[in-house]
Design a protein around this motif. Structure first.
Motif: not given
Length: 63
Positions: A2-5, A22-23, A28-34, A38-43
């Motif tokens: 799990r990575n946080v951008i 766009a994602l 990519t497996d992602y979650e946008v947290n308004l 941040c955007v959380v990327i699994e991978g």
């Protein structure tokens, strides 16, 4: 893994939707947290690199 951008100026739902759209075109497996801007990327690091490029290309600044 799990990575946080952290995304600067991710302030409203419209910005979050632009990133989500766009994602969704990538694998990519992602979650946008308004709330946390941040955007959380699994991978792996390749998925993170793809997500960072997409977010950057949309004009957002990554912290």
């Amino acid at each position: 893994m799990r990575n946080v951008i952290l995304v600067r100026n991710l302030n409203n739902q419209e910005d979050a939707k632009r990133i989500e759209q766009a994602l969704s075109q990538t694998r990519t497996d992602y979650e946008v947290n308004l709330e946390k801007q941040c955007v959380v990327i699994e991978g792996n690091t390749d998925m993170v690199a793809v997500a960072r490029k997409v977010i950057n290309d949309l004009g957002f600044r990554i912290l």
